[in-house]
Design a protein around this motif. Structure first.
Motif: not given
Length: 170
Positions: A41-49, A117-120
């Protein structure tokens, strides 16, 4: 007497393990997780798997089913999927984020760049043109379009400290 001696030894071993673990950094902990499926999870950027494939100096590589990701550790908020095992003597990571991006530049791979800090939805689509010591140049192209001179919508310089993740285009 033997029981008391065993208790002292067990306490010493436990303390030694706590001390060793306290000296470990995140990259060292991640080295022991290579090959495991992680959610980062990288915060506002979302999560990567994906499966942890690389641990560099300040970044990790994940290979997912649909895309691969390079994630800057400075922007990681949570990591799920790690086991409780770790190695104290993990190898020192030598290659930084710039080195990982140079490989993408060489391949002219289509990427999505997620800024810290930016949304996906604000991810930038394009290709990495050139990589400096602490920045890279990104040619913006429409999503799904190859990097051709007619498709380039602009070239921007991106400081590495602003990058949360760079993923292969979906």
């Amino acid at each position: 007497m033997a029981s008391a001696h065993q208790l002292v030894q067990d306490a010493e071993v436990s303390e030694r393990l706590r001390t060793d673990f306290a000296g470990m950094d995140l990259a060292g902990r991640l080295h022991s997780q290579t090959g495991r499926y992680l959610k980062v999870d990288v915060g506002p950027c979302g999560a990567f798997e994906g499966e942890l494939s690389h641990v560099g100096r300040g970044w990790i590589g994940l290979d997912g089913e649909r895309r691969s990701s390079v994630i800057a550790l400075d922007h990681v908020v949570l990591i799920g999927g790690m086991d409780r095992f770790s190695t104290v003597d993990a190898p020192a990571a030598r290659l930084g984020l710039a080195s990982a991006l140079r490989g993408l530049s060489r391949d002219r791979a289509a990427v999505q760049v997620y800024l810290a800090g930016q949304p996906p939805a604000s991810a930038l689509d394009g290709s990495v043109d050139r990589v400096g010591k602490d920045f890279f140049e990104l040619s913006l192209t429409p999503r799904g379009e190859p990097r051709r001179q007619g498709n380039v919508r602009g070239v921007f310089t991106v400081p590495l400290r602003a990058v949360a993740a760079v993923c292969s285009a979906v």
